[in-house]
Design a protein around this motif. Structure first.
Motif, PDB file in Angstrom:
ATOM      1  N   VAL A  10      -4.815   1.934   6.745  1.00  0.00           N
ATOM      2  CA  VAL A  10      -3.826   1.131   6.032  1.00  0.00           C
ATOM      3  C   VAL A  10      -2.551   1.019   6.855  1.00  0.00           C
ATOM      4  O   VAL A  10      -2.136   1.967   7.521  1.00  0.00           O
ATOM      5  CB  VAL A  10      -3.509   1.733   4.650  1.00  0.00           C
ATOM      6  CG1 VAL A  10      -4.740   1.691   3.756  1.00  0.00           C
ATOM      7  CG2 VAL A  10      -2.983   3.163   4.764  1.00  0.00           C
ATOM      8  N   ILE A  41       0.830  -1.204   0.000  1.00  0.00           N
ATOM      9  CA  ILE A  41       0.000   0.000   0.000  1.00  0.00           C
ATOM     10  C   ILE A  41       0.864   1.253   0.000  1.00  0.00           C
ATOM     11  O   ILE A  41       1.863   1.336   0.708  1.00  0.00           O
ATOM     12  CB  ILE A  41      -0.955  -0.004   1.209  1.00  0.00           C
ATOM     13  CG1 ILE A  41      -1.929  -1.184   1.098  1.00  0.00           C
ATOM     14  CG2 ILE A  41      -1.736   1.303   1.293  1.00  0.00           C
ATOM     15  CD1 ILE A  41      -2.797  -1.386   2.326  1.00  0.00           C
ATOM     16  N   ALA A  46      -3.926   3.796  -1.657  1.00  0.00           N
ATOM     17  CA  ALA A  46      -4.611   3.578  -0.377  1.00  0.00           C
ATOM     18  C   ALA A  46      -6.114   3.787  -0.485  1.00  0.00           C
ATOM     19  O   ALA A  46      -6.895   3.139   0.222  1.00  0.00           O
ATOM     20  CB  ALA A  46      -4.039   4.503   0.698  1.00  0.00           C
TER      21      ALA A  46
END
Length: 222
Positions: free
Chosen positions: A185, A169, A174
């Motif tokens: 995240v 990520i 994201a």
């Protein structure tokens, strides 16, 4: 200690920090607005991780940021961490809950709906779901492949506890993870390997907040 607020989640790993100390990375991430730090540091011995944990605990406590210890319930207890994060091959969540009590945060890694629902039933407070986009931080074929934001959506629908996406990520990708139902995240390299970890944290937080704001916007009737 509310996992629903874990929008940006740093997982430490000195081996990808470009020669910088983990405490330096954590301090920069705190300055950049990180919500929670997980002390991971794979391939290090317990004493080294304990000593580092005490230093990181001091930084996070001063900033009011939660500190989670990866795998090691004993180290989490020893450094008075806010919680522990367990994988599928670690102590069962229910056992950790008995050892740590009701107030300590327990997270659990899950990559399937079955793993997620079992962790919730056993007392997990949040789930780390991934690898979302695939990652090189773990030498596991499934991690390299990635489960996609679709798995985030499947698991978020199946459980009532917060879900945090992890694996490959970045600030650029994201948004779909949050759109799929994650509260936030978790990243390793995106912050730890960044030339400016503080700025990288700020960018990641902005991406998460933007996705949440879009998700909260009511539809326009035209």
């Amino acid at each position: 200690m509310n996992p629903a607020t874990y929008g940006t989640y740093l997982v430490t790993q000195a081996s990808v920090s470009a020669g910088r100390e983990t405490t330096e990375i954590v301090e920069a991430a705190v300055d950049g607005g990180i919500d929670v730090v997980q002390l991971r540091e794979k391939a290090t011995d317990a004493r080294w991780r304990y000593d580092l944990g005490l230093e990181v605990r001091e930084l996070t406590a001063e900033a009011g940021v939660d500190l989670i210890v990866n795998d090691r319930v004993d180290i989490a207890q020893a450094i008075d961490a806010d919680g522990v994060h367990l994988g599928q091959s670690d102590l069962p969540v229910a056992v950790a809950r008995d050892l740590l009590g009701p107030e300590v945060v327990i997270g659990c890694s899950a990559s399937t709906v079955d793993e997620a629902t079992r962790a919730e039933a056993d007392g997990a407070d949040y789930l780390g779901v991934g690898s979302v986009y695939g990652t090189t931080s773990k030498d596991v074929e499934a991690d390299r492949a990635g489960v996609g934001p679709e798995r985030i959506a499947d698991i978020s629908t199946a459980v009532s506890i917060p879900v945090v996406g992890i694996g490959g990520i970045t600030a650029e990708n994201a948004g779909p993870v949050v759109d799929a139902g994650a509260v936030g995240v978790a990243v390793v390299s995106e912050i730890t390997a960044a030339e400016d970890p503080c700025a990288a944290t700020d960018s990641l937080a902005a991406a998460v907040e933007t996705a949440k704001a879009v998700g909260d916007t009511p539809p326009h009737d035209g």
